[in-house]
Design a protein around this motif. Structure first.
Motif, PDB file in Angstrom:
ATOM      1  N   TYR A  14       0.840  -1.195   0.000  1.00 25.33           N
ATOM      2  CA  TYR A  14       0.000   0.000   0.000  1.00 25.33           C
ATOM      3  C   TYR A  14       0.877   1.247   0.000  1.00 25.33           C
ATOM      4  CZ  TYR A  14      -3.706  -3.196   1.577  1.00 25.33           C
ATOM      5  OH  TYR A  14      -4.610  -4.228   1.689  1.00 25.33           O
ATOM      6  N   PHE A  15       0.414   2.255  -0.702  1.00 23.72           N
ATOM      7  CA  PHE A  15       1.040   3.576  -0.639  1.00 23.72           C
ATOM      8  C   PHE A  15      -0.056   4.613  -0.444  1.00 23.72           C
ATOM      9  CE2 PHE A  15       2.470   7.486  -2.943  1.00 23.72           C
ATOM     10  CZ  PHE A  15       3.367   7.904  -1.980  1.00 23.72           C
ATOM     11  N   ASN A  16       0.070   5.342   0.658  1.00 23.91           N
ATOM     12  CA  ASN A  16      -0.947   6.346   1.007  1.00 23.91           C
ATOM     13  C   ASN A  16      -2.359   5.751   0.974  1.00 23.91           C
ATOM     14  OD1 ASN A  16       1.038   8.200   1.421  1.00 23.91           O
ATOM     15  ND2 ASN A  16       0.775   9.251  -0.541  1.00 23.91           N
ATOM     16  N   GLY A  17      -2.477   4.488   1.456  1.00 26.99           N
ATOM     17  CA  GLY A  17      -3.782   3.852   1.562  1.00 26.99           C
ATOM     18  C   GLY A  17      -4.251   3.138   0.323  1.00 26.99           C
ATOM     19  N   SER A  18      -3.542   3.209  -0.785  1.00 25.66           N
ATOM     20  CA  SER A  18      -3.943   2.567  -2.041  1.00 25.66           C
ATOM     21  C   SER A  18      -3.060   1.364  -2.324  1.00 25.66           C
ATOM     22  CB  SER A  18      -3.845   3.560  -3.205  1.00 25.66           C
ATOM     23  OG  SER A  18      -4.693   4.660  -2.999  1.00 25.66           O
ATOM     24  N   VAL A  19      -3.662   0.267  -2.844  1.00 26.64           N
ATOM     25  CA  VAL A  19      -2.911  -0.936  -3.196  1.00 26.64           C
ATOM     26  C   VAL A  19      -2.060  -0.651  -4.434  1.00 26.64           C
ATOM     27  CG1 VAL A  19      -3.060  -3.334  -3.927  1.00 26.64           C
ATOM     28  CG2 VAL A  19      -4.663  -2.455  -2.217  1.00 26.64           C
ATOM     29  N   VAL A  20      -0.741  -0.983  -4.326  1.00 26.77           N
ATOM     30  CA  VAL A  20       0.153  -0.763  -5.467  1.00 26.77           C
ATOM     31  C   VAL A  20       0.781  -2.064  -5.969  1.00 26.77           C
ATOM     32  CG1 VAL A  20       0.693   1.634  -4.888  1.00 26.77           C
ATOM     33  CG2 VAL A  20       2.052  -0.214  -3.874  1.00 26.77           C
ATOM     34  N   ALA A  21       0.699  -3.154  -5.189  1.00 23.82           N
ATOM     35  CA  ALA A  21       1.260  -4.429  -5.644  1.00 23.82           C
ATOM     36  C   ALA A  21       0.728  -5.555  -4.779  1.00 23.82           C
ATOM     37  CB  ALA A  21       2.783  -4.409  -5.593  1.00 23.82           C
ATOM     38  N   ASN A  22       0.756  -6.787  -5.342  1.00 27.47           N
ATOM     39  CA  ASN A  22       0.309  -7.971  -4.606  1.00 27.47           C
ATOM     40  C   ASN A  22       1.372  -9.067  -4.669  1.00 27.47           C
ATOM     41  OD1 ASN A  22      -2.590  -7.389  -3.763  1.00 27.47           O
ATOM     42  ND2 ASN A  22      -2.686  -6.927  -5.955  1.00 27.47           N
ATOM     43  N   THR A  23       2.614  -8.655  -4.608  1.00 32.30           N
ATOM     44  CA  THR A  23       3.752  -9.582  -4.656  1.00 32.30           C
ATOM     45  C   THR A  23       4.740  -9.191  -3.559  1.00 32.30           C
ATOM     46  OG1 THR A  23       4.863  -8.165  -6.272  1.00 32.30           O
ATOM     47  CG2 THR A  23       3.544 -10.006  -7.139  1.00 32.30           C
ATOM     48  N   PRO A  24       5.630 -10.122  -3.142  1.00 32.56           N
ATOM     49  CA  PRO A  24       6.627  -9.768  -2.122  1.00 32.56           C
ATOM     50  C   PRO A  24       7.546  -8.636  -2.575  1.00 32.56           C
ATOM     51  CG  PRO A  24       6.505 -12.152  -2.389  1.00 32.56           C
ATOM     52  CD  PRO A  24       5.694 -11.567  -3.491  1.00 32.56           C
ATOM     53  N   LEU A  25       7.861  -8.601  -3.879  1.00 31.61           N
ATOM     54  CA  LEU A  25       8.739  -7.577  -4.421  1.00 31.61           C
ATOM     55  C   LEU A  25       7.910  -6.498  -5.102  1.00 31.61           C
ATOM     56  CD1 LEU A  25      11.528  -6.442  -5.281  1.00 31.61           C
ATOM     57  CD2 LEU A  25      11.381  -7.933  -7.306  1.00 31.61           C
ATOM     58  N   TYR A  26       8.113  -5.277  -4.654  1.00 29.01           N
ATOM     59  CA  TYR A  26       7.435  -4.146  -5.292  1.00 29.01           C
ATOM     60  C   TYR A  26       8.493  -3.298  -5.990  1.00 29.01           C
ATOM     61  CZ  TYR A  26       5.128   0.399  -5.801  1.00 29.01           C
ATOM     62  OH  TYR A  26       4.624   1.577  -6.301  1.00 29.01           O
ATOM     63  N   VAL A  27       8.365  -3.201  -7.323  1.00 25.21           N
ATOM     64  CA  VAL A  27       9.243  -2.365  -8.126  1.00 25.21           C
ATOM     65  C   VAL A  27       8.470  -1.104  -8.478  1.00 25.21           C
ATOM     66  CG1 VAL A  27      10.659  -2.177 -10.194  1.00 25.21           C
ATOM     67  CG2 VAL A  27      10.401  -4.391  -9.061  1.00 25.21           C
ATOM     68  N   THR A  28       8.961   0.017  -8.012  1.00 25.22           N
ATOM     69  CA  THR A  28       8.231   1.264  -8.230  1.00 25.22           C
ATOM     70  C   THR A  28       8.323   1.708  -9.682  1.00 25.22           C
ATOM     71  OG1 THR A  28      10.112   2.720  -7.810  1.00 25.22           O
ATOM     72  CG2 THR A  28       8.853   1.974  -5.890  1.00 25.22           C
ATOM     73  N   PRO A  29       7.356   2.453 -10.145  1.00 26.06           N
ATOM     74  CA  PRO A  29       7.531   3.145 -11.421  1.00 26.06           C
ATOM     75  C   PRO A  29       8.558   4.254 -11.248  1.00 26.06           C
ATOM     76  CG  PRO A  29       5.504   3.830 -10.357  1.00 26.06           C
ATOM     77  CD  PRO A  29       6.050   2.722  -9.519  1.00 26.06           C
ATOM     78  N   PRO A  30       8.964   4.947 -12.326  1.00 27.67           N
ATOM     79  CA  PRO A  30       9.898   6.065 -12.162  1.00 27.67           C
ATOM     80  C   PRO A  30       9.386   7.046 -11.110  1.00 27.67           C
ATOM     81  CG  PRO A  30       9.639   5.545 -14.479  1.00 27.67           C
ATOM     82  CD  PRO A  30       8.621   4.728 -13.749  1.00 27.67           C
ATOM     83  N   LEU A  31      10.219   7.323 -10.123  1.00 29.91           N
ATOM     84  CA  LEU A  31       9.784   8.090  -8.966  1.00 29.91           C
ATOM     85  C   LEU A  31       9.646   9.575  -9.283  1.00 29.91           C
ATOM     86  CD1 LEU A  31      12.039   6.416  -6.253  1.00 29.91           C
ATOM     87  CD2 LEU A  31       9.563   6.143  -6.509  1.00 29.91           C
ATOM     88  N   THR A  32       8.665  10.180  -8.631  1.00 25.23           N
ATOM     89  CA  THR A  32       8.494  11.624  -8.639  1.00 25.23           C
ATOM     90  C   THR A  32       8.466  12.091  -7.191  1.00 25.23           C
ATOM     91  OG1 THR A  32       6.079  11.443  -8.637  1.00 25.23           O
ATOM     92  CG2 THR A  32       7.184  11.522 -10.798  1.00 25.23           C
ATOM     93  N   THR A  33       8.605  13.384  -7.003  1.00 29.68           N
ATOM     94  CA  THR A  33       8.668  13.895  -5.635  1.00 29.68           C
ATOM     95  C   THR A  33       7.374  13.659  -4.871  1.00 29.68           C
ATOM     96  OG1 THR A  33       8.053  16.081  -6.471  1.00 29.68           O
ATOM     97  CG2 THR A  33      10.408  15.644  -6.155  1.00 29.68           C
TER      98      THR A  33
END
Length: 452
Positions: free
Chosen positions: A394-413
């Protein structure tokens, strides 16, 4: 009348002789008319009943008219040379005296840091044509690797010293007629910490322990001077130092990352060693019973787990045809068989598989705390569990992945914030949560590290 030239008629009290010493030249024959000479220059003129010493020698020379012996005090290197006793019309005797300087042995410096510092030894002799041999203990030092010999072997240089270069070092000087060994020198080399480790007692498969256990952790490292040892759990410093950490009557909240931090105040080096272990609380609340049903006459029943004969202990109860595991432990997983025995036969049951479900234990997140815009970072979540945990990010309350490894998209501030991992076991119905703060800054910004 011709005089005879020979060297056997005179001899020195010591030859070669160290600088600063006194020497006496003796003659086997008394001379009443003649002279002592040094490199053909007069030292003493011998006349019947008297002797004459030139002023240049008078302060250092004594002549004994009874024995014709000549003594010279406070020798210098320039006193080396040819000495002659002339007996007019009788003989001329010659002797070469060697005055040798004292050896000097210098080392700079002696307090060194491994891999950083250089040791320089200098051995000097004022003797004639000396040769130099260096020893480390009883072994001769030869050039090669980080060892250099220069200036005719008078200088020994060890670059980037190691802990094995402590010595003792000696310099052996010889010139064919004399041999001298310098005082031995030991280097004080600070090193480490290195070869670190954590020893955990008692040992346990996969570092999993049950609630109520007593656990002792011992840290060790090779270090001189001895390293200061500090402890951390989940990256938080504990108010405890020293090589040993004791955990008594542990509970699930004692699970986590235990870290030993070693620091050497002289080398200014530090290193850490980490171990993860888990305190299993859920399985301890259950007991489990197996029954061995047999028809006919039975004299005895034996229980086997994974091919090993079982016996009763504090958590295993064997009673007639019943096996009770109380409380159930992770180590109780395996294949069980019972064996019925009488006087004429022995029968073994089919295997029965017991799998102890547990967890998830304390979830942990591995990954950076800070990154720059445009990066893709990896965040890995793990929680010990059987069956394996189901992971949700979860990021800020929203689901972003359902796997042990989370690879972020290109980061922004605006992706700075708290990332949460929830590990869930759908058999035990339990879950475990971990959080990590990630700070995203621009390419030219300052990186700020934070942890929760």
């Amino acid at each position: 009348v011709c005089s005879q030239t020979t060297s056997s008629l005179i001899y020195a009290s010591e030859n070669p002789i160290p600088v600063g010493s006194n020497v006496t030249f003796f003659s086997s024959k008394s001379v009443t008319q003649g002279a002592w000479l040094f490199n053909n220059s007069l030292i003493v003129i011998i006349i019947p009943g008297n002797s004459i010493i030139p002023s240049i020698w008078s302060s250092r020379v004594t002549f004994d008219s009874n024995t014709s012996s000549l003594s010279i005090r406070s020798l210098t290197l320039s006193d080396s040379g040819l000495y002659t006793l002339e007996a007019i019309n009788l003989f001329s005797a010659q002797l070469t005296l060697s005055v040798q300087g004292k050896d000097h042995f210098v080392i700079f410096p002696t307090n060194l840091v491994e891999f950083n510092d250089t040791a320089v030894f200098t051995c000097l002799s004022n003797g004639s044509v000396p040769s130099y041999v260096w020893l480390n203990g009883s072994s001769q030092v030869t050039a090669g690797g980080n060892v250099y010999l220069s200036n005719g072997n008078t200088t020994l240089t060890i670059v980037n010293v190691t802990r094995y270069d402590e010595g003792p070092f000696t310099c052996n000087v010889s010139n064919g007629v004399s041999y001298e060994v310098s005082p031995s020198v030991l280097l004080n080399i600070s090193y480490g910490p290195s070869n670190t480790m954590i020893d955990i007692k008692p040992t346990s498969l996969n570092h999993a322990y049950r609630t109520g256990s007593n656990i002792t952790l011992n840290c060790s490292a090779e270090s001189s001077p001895p390293a200061t040892i500090m402890w951390m759990i989940n990256n938080v410093y504990l108010n405890q130092s020293g090589p040993q950490l004791q955990l008594l009557d542990v509970a699930p909240n004692n699970s986590g990352n235990y870290t030993c931090l070693f620091y050497n105040s002289v080398t200014l080096r530090f290193i850490m060693w980490r171990v993860v272990f888990f305190i299993v609380g859920t399985a301890n609340t259950y007991s489990f019973t197996l029954n061995c049903n047999v028809s006919g006459t039975v004299d005895s029943i034996q229980w086997w787990r994974n091919g090993l004969l079982m016996s009763s202990n504090s958590t295993t109860i064997l009673s007639k045809n019943t096996l009770i595991l109380n409380p159930v432990q992770l180590s109780d997983s395996g294949n069980y068989t019972c064996q019925a025995i009488n006087a004429v036969s022995m029968v073994t049951s089919s295997p029965y598989t017991v799998q102890v479900n547990y967890g998830p234990e304390m979830a942990t997140i591995m990954g950076p705390n800070a990154a720059t815009t445009g990066d893709n970072i990896n965040l890995t979540c793990y929680a010990s569990s059987y069956p394996s945990s189901i992971y949700t990010w979860y990021f800020n309350g929203s689901v972003v992945a359902n796997t042990p490894l989370y690879v972020t998209p290109p980061l922004t501030t605006n992706m700075t914030g708290i990332y949460t991992c929830v590990a869930y076991n759908n058999i035990t119905g339990l879950n475990s949560t971990a959080n990590q703060m990630l700070t995203v800054v621009g390419k030219t910004g300052m990186v700020i590290l934070m942890s929760l």
